[in-house]
Design an enzyme around this catalytic site. Sequence first.
Site, PDB file in Angstrom:
ATOM      1  CE  LYS A  54      -3.748  -2.509   1.946  1.00  0.00           C
ATOM      2  NZ  LYS A  54      -4.578  -2.936   3.326  1.00  0.00           N
ATOM      3  CD  GLN A  98      -3.417  -4.458   6.227  1.00  0.00           C
ATOM      4  OE1 GLN A  98      -3.364  -3.394   5.596  1.00  0.00           O
ATOM      5  NE2 GLN A  98      -4.218  -5.688   5.825  1.00  0.00           N
ATOM      6  CG  ASP A 121     -10.336  -0.503   4.506  1.00  0.00           C
ATOM      7  OD1 ASP A 121     -10.182  -0.720   3.289  1.00  0.00           O
ATOM      8  OD2 ASP A 121      -9.553  -1.068   5.286  1.00  0.00           O
TER       9      ASP A 121
END
Length: 299
Positions: A54, A98, A121
């Site tokens: 990422k 994460q 997200d």
Amino acid sequence: MTAQVIDGKAFAAKVRAQVAEHVDRLKADHGITPGLAVVLVGEDPASEVYVAHKHKATVEVGMASFEHKLPTDTPEEELFALIDQLNADPAVHGILCQFPVPDHLDERRTVARIDPAKDVDGLSVTNAGLLATGGKALVSCTPLGCLMLLRDQLDTLSGLNAVVIGRSNLFGKPMAQLLLQQNCTVTIAHSRSQDLPGICRGADILVAAVGRAEMVKGDWVKPGAAVIDVGITRTEHPEKPGKTRLVGDVDFDSASEVAGAITPVPGGVGPMTIACLLANTLTACCRAHGLEEPEGLTA
Ligand code: NAP
């Protein structure tokens, strides 16, 4: 029929290039650099690899990347203090924690702490609610990526029968909402669904997100259907003893004989996830500054 194989890697590269172009314009015209903060708690090796990917992708499109690695035993208050700080930081437009987090931390509470306007997200209750009610949500990255692939593949989605196998908050539910928004007639199937093959045979668009290797067979697929395979399972390699390979939820060989178009695993949906994370960060940045949203990169 032999299906057209949808090249997710190539399409994701196109999306990333579009994002990079938009970032260049934001910098040149407004002096704004979109920024993505990624928080990793603990030392899960797979998560470390994802976070590194990422970071690399973020920097490649010209965005600012802020990485925060916290020790496994970080108390919730400390994690939340960091999230609060990122929520307040004008250089940060997207925040991603994460997952999985260590057992003493709670994923729902963690997501809820992130400002929904920076929840790239798309996992917060606010964004799920906005998506369900036709508002301006940030949409979970993998379903957004699948939608982009389908929009590119099909002239229109309107009126088509869509079946989504899987009802997770991360994928199945937002995918179904996105297809509904496109005027599909949507069926969500799951582990208690009866006659799954029969349900699938009615699908013009079949999206499988289960995590069961090669469960969907060719004779479950309607001739000409668009098949999107989200599942990823590592299995033993059939021809190379001791080696493994990644397979999807769809039996590619038999399904590709029947489908009109199909995503492979790997190289189909997977590459779209990070591309859409970048697209969402750009969208969040544009919204934060009251600027026009990037065309084609949102739901
Ligand atoms: P999940 O939370 O485990 O959900 C799986 C879903 O599949 C559940 O709704 C479950 O039904 C359903 N299911 C399980 N067995 C079934 C069966 N025999 N028949 C029909 N439905 C069944 O998984 P997820 O997070 O949505 O992910 C699904 C798959 O997609 C995984 O392989 C994951 O690795 C992959 N994935 C890939 C990406 C990517 O490419 N970037 C991103 C996200 C996910 P119940 O609700 O009834 O239990």
